[in-house]
Write an enzyme that holds these catalytic residues in place. Structure first.
Site, PDB file in Angstrom:
ATOM      1  CE  LYS A  69      -3.951   2.063   2.449  1.00  9.25           C
ATOM      2  NZ  LYS A  69      -5.047   1.797   3.399  1.00  9.25           N
ATOM      3  CG  ASP A 184     -13.419   4.608   6.437  1.00 10.72           C
ATOM      4  OD1 ASP A 184     -14.603   4.970   6.251  1.00 10.72           O
ATOM      5  OD2 ASP A 184     -12.578   4.597   5.520  1.00 10.72           O
ATOM      6  CG  ASN A 189     -12.462   0.172   4.215  1.00 15.64           C
ATOM      7  OD1 ASN A 189     -11.811   0.054   3.179  1.00 15.64           O
ATOM      8  ND2 ASN A 189     -12.686   1.337   4.797  1.00 15.64           N
ATOM      9  CG  ASP A 201      -8.859   1.749   4.428  1.00 13.71           C
ATOM     10  OD1 ASP A 201      -7.819   2.331   4.753  1.00 13.71           O
ATOM     11  OD2 ASP A 201      -9.736   2.253   3.697  1.00 13.71           O
TER      12      ASP A 201
HETATM   13  N1  LIG Z   1      -4.105  -6.908   1.882  1.00 10.89           N
HETATM   14  C1  LIG Z   1      -4.715  -6.701   0.718  1.00 10.89           C
HETATM   15  N2  LIG Z   1      -4.718  -7.667  -0.239  1.00 10.89           N
HETATM   16  C2  LIG Z   1      -5.333  -7.454  -1.420  1.00 10.89           C
HETATM   17  N3  LIG Z   1      -5.970  -6.322  -1.764  1.00 10.89           N
HETATM   18  C3  LIG Z   1      -6.003  -5.334  -0.862  1.00 10.89           C
HETATM   19  C4  LIG Z   1      -5.394  -5.466   0.414  1.00 10.89           C
HETATM   20  N4  LIG Z   1      -5.602  -4.333   1.105  1.00 10.89           N
HETATM   21  C5  LIG Z   1      -6.316  -3.531   0.296  1.00 10.89           C
HETATM   22  N5  LIG Z   1      -6.578  -4.120  -0.888  1.00 10.89           N
HETATM   23  C6  LIG Z   1      -7.344  -3.535  -2.011  1.00 10.89           C
HETATM   24  O1  LIG Z   1      -7.009  -2.175  -2.129  1.00 10.89           O
HETATM   25  C7  LIG Z   1      -8.149  -1.344  -1.906  1.00 10.89           C
HETATM   26  C8  LIG Z   1      -7.761  -0.091  -1.129  1.00 10.89           C
HETATM   27  O2  LIG Z   1      -7.216  -0.461   0.116  1.00 10.89           O
HETATM   28  P1  LIG Z   1      -7.601   0.329   1.418  1.00 10.89           P
HETATM   29  O3  LIG Z   1      -9.064   0.246   1.624  1.00 10.89           O
HETATM   30  O4  LIG Z   1      -6.705  -0.151   2.486  1.00 10.89           O
HETATM   31  O5  LIG Z   1      -7.142   1.786   1.018  1.00 10.89           O
HETATM   32  P2  LIG Z   1      -7.967   3.151   1.005  1.00 10.89           P
HETATM   33  O6  LIG Z   1      -7.194   4.106   1.771  1.00 10.89           O
HETATM   34  O7  LIG Z   1      -9.398   2.899   1.329  1.00 10.89           O
HETATM   35  O8  LIG Z   1      -7.911   3.587  -0.444  1.00 10.89           O
HETATM   36  P3  LIG Z   1      -9.101   4.356  -1.114  1.00 10.89           P
HETATM   37  O9  LIG Z   1      -8.631   5.736  -1.111  1.00 10.89           O
HETATM   38  O10 LIG Z   1      -9.196   3.625  -2.416  1.00 10.89           O
HETATM   39  O11 LIG Z   1     -10.372   4.202  -0.331  1.00 10.89           O
HETATM   40  C9  LIG Z   1      -9.150  -2.223  -1.188  1.00 10.89           C
HETATM   41  O12 LIG Z   1     -10.452  -1.828  -1.485  1.00 10.89           O
HETATM   42  C10 LIG Z   1      -8.844  -3.586  -1.770  1.00 10.89           C
HETATM   43  O13 LIG Z   1      -9.483  -3.738  -3.009  1.00 10.89           O
HETATM   44 MG   LIG Z   2     -10.705   1.461   1.814  1.00  4.13          MG
END
Ligand SMILES: Nc1ncnc2c1ncn2[C@@H]1O[C@H](COP(=O)(O)OP(=O)(O)OP(=O)(O)O)[C@@H](O)[C@H]1O
Ligand SMILES: [Mg+2]
Length: 249
Positions: A69, A184, A189, A201
């Site tokens: 990430k 959140d 999430n 997240d």
């Molecule tokens: N450990 C993981 N393995 C696979 N995919 C993941 C993983 N963590 C997150 N993702 C994918 O990445 C996306 C975004 O991750 P996350 O929700 O942590 O970030 P975010 O800060 O919400 O980003 P956004 O701004 O897109 O909302 C998730 O919706 C999922 O599809």
């Molecule tokens: Mg997210």
């Protein structure tokens, strides 16, 4: 000497299956470093790009995948969000700074720390692997670099009362064992993989002694209720759930 340089350049380029313009030079260098440390052969194209971060699959030499990430280091949106949450969290209150890169790295560290506490307490989250500046490495949820579906994305007939109960159990464990509130939580999430519900997240998650923790918990519960209700699942009263999952202090 020139040849070695050229070879190195090729190798570095090969590290990325898909070139991504949002990765700045400094982030690129850290990714190279992390590749050496975690035996990453290549980074694949992002599985998601949102407002604050992008997530990339990283393939290791022995064929495993990590989720990487990467927080954007330039958006003012992330800076605002960070100021809102991180600085009202007393664990990070001594880290006031105006440097965006530094703030973002605090944010990534915070997500790593929250993931670690949750993981250590048996909550179903991606296992945290490492964190450096604006980059967090964790277990990849999915198969062969293809991410698992979000709760939002699974078919309606998979959205069951059992799944609802299981997610609320994670929320309860989070409060009672990890001492944290997600903050959140929604159908965006939670990832569904191997019959388990992975909570993701968690950068904004706060400790239960945070001034807004109950409010955030209520909102999390309301979001989960709203989603399951819209799928035709009978849900419990949110005030009842709040009472059930909150620790009486
Ligand atoms: N450990 C993981 N393995 C696979 N995919 C993941 C993983 N963590 C997150 N993702 C994918 O990445 C996306 C975004 O991750 P996350 O929700 O942590 O970030 P975010 O800060 O919400 O980003 P956004 O701004 O897109 O909302 C998730 O919706 C999922 O599809
Ligand atoms: Mg997210």
């Amino acid at each position: 000497m020139e040849k070695r340089k050229e070879e190195k350049r090729l190798k570095d380029k090969d590290l990325f299956k898909v070139v991504d313009s949002t990765i700045d030079a400094k982030t690129f260098l850290i990714l190279q470093d992390l590749a050496r440390k975690y035996e990453i052969e290549e980074y694949w194209g992002a599985v998601s790009s949102g407002k604050e971060a992008r997530v990339y699959p990283a393939k290791t030499y022995n064929g495993n995948f990590y989720a990487v990430k990467i927080y954007y280091t330039t958006t003012s949106a992330s800076k605002r969000a960070i100021e809102r949450y991180a600085f009202s969290d007393r664990r990070f209150s001594n880290l006031k700074t105006s440097n965006t890169r530094k703030i973002i790295s605090i944010w990534a560290k915070k997500e790593f720390k929250n993931l670690s506490i949750m993981h250590d307490n048996g909550i179903i989250v991606p296992k945290p692997i490492g964190v450096r500046e604006n980059i967090l490495i964790m277990e990849f949820i999915g198969d062969n670099g293809i991410r698992a579906p979000l709760l939002k994305e699974i078919s309606k007939d998979e959205v069951s009362r059992e799944l609802y109960d299981n997610i609320l159990l994670q929320v309860e464990l989070m409060v009672k064992k990890a001492g944290l509130v997600h903050g959140d939580l929604s159908e965006y999430n939670v990832m569904i993989w191997n019959n388990k519900e992975y909570i993701i997240d968690v950068s904004q998650s706060v400790t239960i002694d945070h001034e807004n923790s109950q409010l955030l918990l209520k909102r999390d519960i309301d979001n989960i209720n709203r989603f399951f209700e819209s799928c035709g699942v009978e849900v419990d009263d949110s005030e009842e759930i709040l009472k059930r999952v909150w620790i009486s202090t």
